[in-house]
Design an enzyme around this catalytic site. Sequence first.
Site, PDB file in Angstrom:
ATOM      1  N   LYS A  31       0.828  -1.209   0.000  1.00  0.00           N
ATOM      2  CA  LYS A  31       0.000   0.000   0.000  1.00  0.00           C
ATOM      3  C   LYS A  31       0.864   1.261   0.000  1.00  0.00           C
ATOM      4  O   LYS A  31       0.669   2.164  -0.812  1.00  0.00           O
ATOM      5  CB  LYS A  31      -0.928   0.011   1.229  1.00  0.00           C
ATOM      6  N   ASP A  37      -6.380   0.916   0.735  1.00  0.00           N
ATOM      7  CA  ASP A  37      -6.351   1.125   2.187  1.00  0.00           C
ATOM      8  C   ASP A  37      -7.696   0.679   2.754  1.00  0.00           C
ATOM      9  O   ASP A  37      -8.514   0.098   2.049  1.00  0.00           O
ATOM     10  CB  ASP A  37      -6.039   2.594   2.524  1.00  0.00           C
TER      11      ASP A  37
END
Length: 219
Positions: free
Chosen positions: A121, A139
């Site tokens: 991420k 996320d």
Amino acid sequence: MVSNKKALEMIDVIADMFPDAHCELTHDNPFELTIAVLLSAQTTDRSVNKLTKHLFSKYKTPEDYLAVSQEELENDIKQIGLYRNKAKNIMKLCRSLLDKFDGQVPSTHKELESLAGVGRKTANVVMSVAFNEPSLAVDTHVERVSKRLGICRWKDNVGQVEDKLKKVVPKERWSKTHHQLIFFGRYHCLARSPKCEVCPLFDDCREGQKRYRAQLKEA
Ligand code: SF4
């Protein structure tokens, strides 16, 4: 799950709702962005910005972080969650940047993910925001929204969510879509109190319908 065509239609609606969605972490360069994203785990961007306003005036380079003890850095970031682990990772990250990348944040996924505390991420966000490379970071907001809308399955892991979104959304829109899904999750389809009653996607959203039926039962 909804079809890819329907999924893109829903993402188009979200894009219309948040055309100006952008990274809300305050930063002036790729290094500050990387530190900010690392600090943002399980913490709001607002808390991180409040912290980095002072932090980034004290620490400007990897050398600055390595010039203090880990305890001092912990003390400087202790107002956010997981600060001990984050301080440790920041110091390791700075050490790797100096040892392997001449003090600069690298600009490939592989190199970024080789850094302490930098997962898929974080690497995706840095690639997209700092280096303008098409990237679609997943996320907590992106994951929740994608699952509520039936774009992905509830049991899908983060990697599967990312792969699905990348199939549905044209590559040139990946980075923007990432921010738009975050804004949608942060300001409209909130974790605890989604605004289903005013949601333009209500008719197509199983989660919204489920919540509506539950409300009717309670009434
Ligand atoms: Fe989220 Fe509710 Fe809209 Fe579904 S209807 S996307 S749960 S706000």
